[in-house]
Motif scaffolding. Structure first.
Motif, PDB file in Angstrom:
ATOM      1  N   ASN A 173       0.814  -1.214   0.000  1.00  0.00           N
ATOM      2  CA  ASN A 173       0.000   0.000   0.000  1.00  0.00           C
ATOM      3  C   ASN A 173       0.849   1.267   0.000  1.00  0.00           C
ATOM      4  N   ASN A 174       0.620   2.096  -1.023  1.00  0.00           N
ATOM      5  CA  ASN A 174       1.293   3.402  -1.145  1.00  0.00           C
ATOM      6  C   ASN A 174       2.816   3.289  -1.162  1.00  0.00           C
ATOM      7  N   MET A 175       3.326   2.211  -1.743  1.00  0.00           N
ATOM      8  CA  MET A 175       4.774   2.041  -1.857  1.00  0.00           C
ATOM      9  C   MET A 175       5.129   1.641  -3.286  1.00  0.00           C
ATOM     10  N   THR A 176       6.299   2.075  -3.720  1.00  0.00           N
ATOM     11  CA  THR A 176       6.783   1.634  -5.028  1.00  0.00           C
ATOM     12  C   THR A 176       7.224   0.175  -4.915  1.00  0.00           C
ATOM     13  N   LEU A 177       7.372  -0.484  -6.060  1.00  0.00           N
ATOM     14  CA  LEU A 177       7.821  -1.873  -6.042  1.00  0.00           C
ATOM     15  C   LEU A 177       9.198  -2.000  -5.388  1.00  0.00           C
ATOM     16  N   LEU A 178      10.039  -0.983  -5.574  1.00  0.00           N
ATOM     17  CA  LEU A 178      11.355  -1.001  -4.944  1.00  0.00           C
ATOM     18  C   LEU A 178      11.233  -0.924  -3.428  1.00  0.00           C
ATOM     19  N   ASP A 206       9.739   2.016  -9.785  1.00  0.00           N
ATOM     20  CA  ASP A 206       9.025   3.126  -9.156  1.00  0.00           C
ATOM     21  C   ASP A 206       7.505   3.000  -9.307  1.00  0.00           C
ATOM     22  N   GLU A 207       7.054   1.907  -9.979  1.00  0.00           N
ATOM     23  CA  GLU A 207       5.616   1.716 -10.194  1.00  0.00           C
ATOM     24  C   GLU A 207       4.936   1.351  -8.875  1.00  0.00           C
TER      25      GLU A 207
END
Length: 239
Positions: A173-178, A206-207
Motif C-alpha cells: 500500500n502506497n509504496m513503489t515496487l522497490l 518506481d511503479e
C-alpha cells in the motif's frame, strides 16, 4: 424421435459439454489450480474416469473446489444418461429411416466439430469468454476483500499468476515496487500490470500497484499468497 432431431440434440450436447469444461476449468483456476490440471480434473469428473487418488488431493483439500467438483459430477451424470438415451433413440430412428444419408451426416458433424475447435483457438473469443466467466465466478467465490488469483502455470511450487487487486495489500500500500522489496525479500517478479485499458509490460521499480489493477507475477505460490493477502485455505501447496 426423428433422426434429424436426434442429431440436433447431439450437437447441442456437444456445445454444452465443451462450454461446461471451459467454465469449470476457469473456476478451478481461480481457486489456485493450474490450467492443465484444472482441465484434466474437469474432464475426469465429467467422464467419471482418470480421477486418481494423488490428483484428487488437489480438489478435496479445498472446500470451494469440493463444491465445484460435486457440481461437475452432477453435470457428468446428467450427460451420461442423456447421451446414452440419445444414442439409443438415434439407432432406433436410423433403423426406421432407410433413406438416411450416414456419410453426409458424419461429414456435417465433423465440420461442426472443426468449427468449434477453430473458434476456441481464436484469442478474441477465448479471452472474452474467459473474462466473462472470471468476473461472474470471482463475485460468487471470493469475498469483497479477497484478491482473486488465476494461476496459468506451475513449476514445482513456482507459479505464473494473475491477481486482481480488489484491496491493495498492506505490504504494497502506497509504496513503489522497490520500496516493497517483494523481489528481494519474497522472490516475486512483477511481469506486467493491466490498469483499465493500459497494459504495462516494462515495469519500473518506481511503479505503484493500485486498486483494480490486474497484476501478472512470477514467484513461489506461498510467498505470493503471503504478500497479496489471499487466504491460504483457498489454495494447496501440492499444486
Amino acid at each position: 424421435m426423428s433422426i434429424n432431431l436426434a442429431l440436433l440434440i447431439l450437437l447441442f450436447l456437444i456445445i454444452l459439454y465443451i462450454t461446461i469444461i471451459e467454465i469449470f476449468t476457469v473456476i478451478l483456476m481461480l481457486t489456485g489450480v493450474s490450467n492443465t490440471r484444472a482441465k484434466f480434473q474437469v474432464i475426469s469428473l465429467l467422464t467419471n474416469c482418470g480421477f486418481t487418488t494423488t490428483e484428487s488431493e488437489i480438489i478435496v483439500c479445498s472446500r470451494k473446489r469440493r463444491k465445484s467438483a460435486i457440481t461437475i459430477m452432477l453435470f457428468g451424470n446428467i450427460f451420461n444418461v442423456a447421451i446414452v438415451s440419445l444414442l439409443v433413440n438415434t439407432v432406433i430412428s436410423f433403423s426406421r429411416n432407410k433413406d438416411f444419408d450416414v456419410v453426409h451426416s458424419i461429414l456435417y458433424l465433423l465440420i461442426f466439430l472443426a468449427f468449434i475447435t477453430i473458434m476456441k483457438k481464436i484469442p478474441f473469443f477465448r479471452v472474452s469468454f474467459d473474462n466473462v466467466v472470471k468476473r461472474i465466478a470471482t463475485k460468487l467465490i471470493f469475498s469483497k476483500k479477497a484478491n482473486p488469483m488465476l494461476i496459468f502455470d506451475n513449476f514445482h511450487g513456482f507459479v505464473i499468476v494473475e491477481i486482481k487487486i480488489v484491496e491493495v495489500p498492506e505490504k504494497l500500500n502506497n509504496m513503489t515496487l522497490l520500496e516493497t522489496r517483494i523481489s528481494n525479500d519474497y522472490g516475486i517478479r512483477v511481469l506486467n500490470i493491466k490498469r483499465e485499458d493500459l497494459l504495462m509490460g516494462d515495469i519500473s521499480k518506481d511503479e505503484v500497484i493500485m486498486k483494480n489493477d490486474r497484476v501478472m507475477v512470477y514467484g513461489h505460490l506461498a510467498n505470493i499468497i503471503d504478500v497479496f493477502e489471499q487466504k491460504p485455505s483457498h489454495y494447496s501447496r501440492a499444486n
